[in-house]
Design a protein around this motif. Structure first.
Motif, short mmCIF file in Angstrom:
data_model
loop_
_atom_site.label_atom_id
_atom_site.label_comp_id
_atom_site.label_asym_id
_atom_site.label_seq_id
_atom_site.Cartn_x
_atom_site.Cartn_y
_atom_site.Cartn_z
N GLU A 84 30.67 -30.29 -22.93
CA GLU A 84 30.17 -31.66 -22.95
C GLU A 84 29.10 -31.87 -24.03
O GLU A 84 28.96 -32.97 -24.55
CB GLU A 84 29.60 -32.03 -21.58
CG GLU A 84 30.64 -32.08 -20.47
CD GLU A 84 30.05 -32.50 -19.15
OE1 GLU A 84 28.82 -32.76 -19.12
OE2 GLU A 84 30.78 -32.56 -18.15
N ILE A 93 33.92 -26.35 -26.80
CA ILE A 93 34.16 -27.80 -26.72
C ILE A 93 33.64 -28.34 -25.39
O ILE A 93 34.31 -29.14 -24.73
CB ILE A 93 35.65 -28.14 -26.93
CG1 ILE A 93 36.53 -27.31 -25.99
CG2 ILE A 93 36.06 -27.93 -28.36
CD1 ILE A 93 38.00 -27.69 -26.05
N SER A 112 29.08 -30.40 -26.96
CA SER A 112 29.62 -30.07 -28.28
C SER A 112 29.70 -31.31 -29.15
O SER A 112 30.09 -32.39 -28.69
CB SER A 112 31.00 -29.43 -28.13
OG SER A 112 31.58 -29.21 -29.40
N ASN A 157 41.65 -38.07 -21.35
CA ASN A 157 41.04 -37.97 -22.67
C ASN A 157 41.61 -39.06 -23.57
O ASN A 157 42.83 -39.18 -23.72
CB ASN A 157 41.32 -36.59 -23.28
CG ASN A 157 40.56 -36.36 -24.57
OD1 ASN A 157 40.79 -37.02 -25.57
ND2 ASN A 157 39.66 -35.39 -24.56
N ASN A 183 35.73 -34.71 -22.90
CA ASN A 183 35.15 -34.46 -24.22
C ASN A 183 35.22 -35.74 -25.04
O ASN A 183 36.27 -36.38 -25.13
CB ASN A 183 35.91 -33.34 -24.92
CG ASN A 183 35.28 -32.95 -26.24
OD1 ASN A 183 35.38 -33.67 -27.23
ND2 ASN A 183 34.62 -31.81 -26.27
#
Length: 606
Positions: free
Chosen positions: A232, A230, A234, A293, A265
């Motif tokens: 950057e 996971i 992805s 996030n 992410n």
């Protein structure tokens, strides 16, 4: 008679000679063909000869088998590519009308049909399972699902069950999977991956543009490099890592992959970490990953070793939390890039190349002289413009023939003054609404100084909205008053793109507090070790989110809607637990209230 016999003998000898010659020719041809075929065989078996590069066709079965053969795997060692078996379809219920018709026919014709004997009739083979040869069940197989089984290029899902995927097999997958256009799901179970294999997966999975769901369950890896999946780059939206023996070591790396102060992410929506060995240390690290996030919607930490400390940290991140020193520094950098709140919408011109090289406190005398000259020129230009305007006004007053025109201009000026008054009133209303919004956003016992500072200084969000609206209106040729009005539905789209560090700040106890994560809507903490103290922290977080949502509704950030808490170290009769269940029951989107006739109140939130 002698002449006839001699002629016959001559004919026999000639035929024998012809047969011998034909036989020799056939032998020569066969020898030539055999030599050429043997030469071709020798050329094919030549190990020094480099094979031609293979171009993938997009058919997974053909490409996979060809790459396996090129990697010197025998035919019995190549995993077969088969269509994934599906459960048998449920039989349709029998029609009552057909039963009635059959019964009526049987009553009319009492004699049984000839040749039909139910006892002697052979039973059809069962459809719930399929028999295989001996040991065929344990051979490695790659199961696939297709949109259309007649078209082998429409593979959408790949399943691998119960056999080790080594570096050789990952290298083959690396060449096959990116070519499959419609591949969206990869499901691996008990495949015994190593650290190098996980790194190889993480390197080429972003090349699969439509691959959004990755499931790796029941696979232990001592190094725990799951955070690489996971990163950057992805593109995964759903990741499941159930029953992989993940400890706090892997949880800390996963928390950092979710978000840090400078990165986050932006694609992962669902993360399942149930059935692992995560304690409070790992839960705190994952909670820290949720600070910045704003994409993750569903998180499962079920069947772990999380206790009160981890639950309190999760509740803090969901409600509001103070910024760390590193986060405050990053916030100041972002504000300086978009414009300081003290300066409002005024932006300083970009520095010159010479000024970039010098420190901020040192300026050359030539630079100061240039700035003074520019100021003098600008002031002179303003004075000349004012004098010209005064002359024009004098000339217009002296002319008597243009009296009617003057009256028209006065009418226009009065209209413009009225419009200005209306604009001033609308601006005053907007400012009042903006102040009310700031007062609504700062709830939960903030100090009076924080509220006054928040209202007195324009925020970066307001400046960002104002800049975007000005650019949109400036691009159009003519904009009416109706077009300038922005609908309320457009405001959440602008707020979604803003960094969490640029949200409204509240000052308390010499710290800057910001609202917590309200994008996470599903949290599973069932079968852990949370007591009533941890439940209190979660209850306060949910109540804070509800209060904030009532004061400042936002369709993009609704907060927790569903939370699973069954199987923890708390009694079902505990007051905090019961109250939390009641609050969650009202927010659960899957809950349907019972009808007036009766029914049990079953909560899906527990």
């Amino acid at each position: 008679m002698s002449s006839a016999s001699t002629s016959r003998a001559m004919l026999k000898t000639l035929s024998v000679v012809k047969k011998v010659k034909m036989g020799k020719r056939v032998e020569k041809i066969l020898k030539d063909k055999g030599g050429s075929t043997s030469a071709q065989d020798n050329g094919d078996d030549d190990p020094n000869k480099t094979p031609e590069p293979y171009i993938c066709t997009g058919i997974f079965e053909a490409d996979f088998t060809e790459f396996c053969r090129r990697n010197l795997l025998k035919d019995n060692e190549i995993p077969a590519v088969v269509i994934r078996p599906k459960p048998p379809c449920a039989q349709a219920p029998p029609d009552n009308k057909s039963k009635d018709s059959k019964d009526s026919n049987a009553s009319k014709d009492p004699t049984p049909d000839e040749g039909v004997d139910a006892a002697n009739q052979e039973e059809a083979p069962p459809k719930t399972y399929v028999t295989k040869d001996k040991y065929a069940y344990f051979r490695p197989v790659v199961q696939v699902e297709m949109e259309n089984e007649d078209k082998p290029t429409t593979v959408t899902e790949i399943y691998i069950r119960g056999w080790k995927v080594d570096s050789l097999m990952v290298g083959i997958f690396k060449q096959c999977w990116p070519i499959i256009e419609k591949l969206s799901v990869v499901n691996l179970w008990n495949v015994n991956l190593s650290e190098d294999v996980v790194k190889e997966f993480a390197s080429f999975l972003p090349q699969c543009q439509n691959l959004k769901t990755l499931v790796i369950d029941g696979t232990w890896c001592p190094e725990e490099p799951w955070s690489l999946l996971i990163g950057e780059d992805s593109l995964l939206t759903s990741l499941s890592l159930r029953n992989n023996g993940i400890t706090d070591k892997g949880a800390v790396m996963i928390g950092k992959a979710l978000s840090t102060v400078k990165s986050s992410n932006k694609n992962l929506v669902s993360l399942n970490l149930s059935g692992n060995k995560i304690t409070d240390v790992g839960a705190v690290a994952i909670a820290n990953g949720l600070r910045m996030n704003r994409v993750l919607l569903s998180l499962s930490l079920a069947n772990n070793n999380v206790s009160d400390e981890g639950a309190k940290k999760l509740g803090e991140v969901l409600s509001r939390f103070p910024l760390t020193h590193e986060e405050v520094v990053e916030r100041r950098k972002l504000l300086s890039e978009k414009g300081s709140p003290d300066q409002g919408l005024l932006k300083s011109p970009p520095p010159s190349r010479r000024d970039r090289d010098r420190p901020g406190s040192v300026r050359s005398s030539s630079h100061m002289d240039k700035t003074d000259k520019k100021r003098d020129k600008s002031s002179k230009k303003k004075d000349t413009k004012r004098s010209d305007k005064d002359k024009d006004d004098a000339r217009s007053n002296r002319s008597s023939a243009d009296g009617r025109k003057g009256e028209k201009e006065d009418g226009k000026s009065s209209k413009t003054d009225a419009k200005k008054d209306k604009d001033d009133t609308t601006k005053g209303k907007k400012e009042d609404k903006w102040k009310k919004g700031l007062l609504k956003a700062s709830i939960g016992g903030g100090s009076r100084t924080s509220l006054v500072g928040a209202v007195s200084q324009p925020t970066a969000n307001a400046s960002f909205v104002a800049d975007t609206m000005s650019t949109k209106t400036s691009k159009g040729k003519k904009t009416s008053s109706k077009d300038k009005r922005v609908p309320e539905s457009d405001s959440p789209e602008i707020l979604e793109a803003i960094n969490p560090l640029l949200e409204q700040v509240e000052s308390m106890d010499n710290q800057l507090w910001i609202p917590g994560n309200r994008c996470l809507i599903n949290l599973n903490l069932s079968r852990n070790k949370i007591t009533d103290t941890g439940m209190k922290g979660l209850l306060l977080a949910v109540q804070y989110q509800i209060t904030l949502l009532n004061l400042a509704p936002s369709p993009a950030m609704k907060g927790i809607l569903r939370m699973s808490l069954t199987g923890n170290d708390v009694k079902k009769t505990d007051e905090t637990y019961v109250k939390l269940q009641e609050v969650l029951l009202a927010r659960d989107p899957y809950y349907k209230p019972p009808e007036k006739g009766g029914g049990d109140n079953q909560s899906l939130a527990g």
